[in-house]
Design a protein around this motif. Structure first.
Motif, short mmCIF file in Angstrom:
data_model
loop_
_atom_site.label_atom_id
_atom_site.label_comp_id
_atom_site.label_asym_id
_atom_site.label_seq_id
_atom_site.Cartn_x
_atom_site.Cartn_y
_atom_site.Cartn_z
N LYS A 26 1.43 5.06 0.75
CA LYS A 26 0.71 5.88 1.59
C LYS A 26 0.86 7.30 1.14
O LYS A 26 0.07 8.06 1.25
N SER A 55 0.95 -1.17 0.19
CA SER A 55 -0.09 0.12 -0.01
C SER A 55 0.82 1.29 0.12
O SER A 55 1.63 1.44 0.72
N TYR A 73 3.86 0.69 2.52
CA TYR A 73 3.57 -0.50 3.57
C TYR A 73 3.51 -1.64 2.74
O TYR A 73 3.02 -2.05 1.84
#
Length: 85
Positions: free
Chosen positions: A48, A46, A54
């Motif tokens: 951010k 992911s 992440y």
């Protein structure tokens, strides 16, 4: 749930990561990602911000999940957070 969110945040900050994190946001993102997934182990990433990524390793079971680890990649560094230990 607040205790769980705080636990996630404390583990992340203990890794040395100093950026902004939200245990609630992490938990919600995981729940959204694993919805309707079959049992098994998954890794997902992911982004951010432009410079923060992440990487989660999650074990999905019938009625629950286990966040095994989270790697936060930021500014050429990787912060490894092991939730199994």
């Amino acid at each position: 749930m607040e205790e769980l969110y705080k636990f996630i945040e404390e583990k992340i900050y203990a890794s040395g990561y100093e950026g902004s994190v939200s245990g609630a946001d992490i938990y919600d993102e995981i729940c959204d990602e694993i919805e309707d997934k079959e049992e098994g182990s998954y890794i997902f990433m992911s982004k951010k911000e432009d410079d923060v990524l992440y990487e989660y390793k999650i074990d999905v079971m019938e009625d629950q999940f286990n966040l095994s680890y989270l790697d936060i990649k930021f500014n050429g560094e990787t912060y490894h957070i092991d939730f199994d230990n």
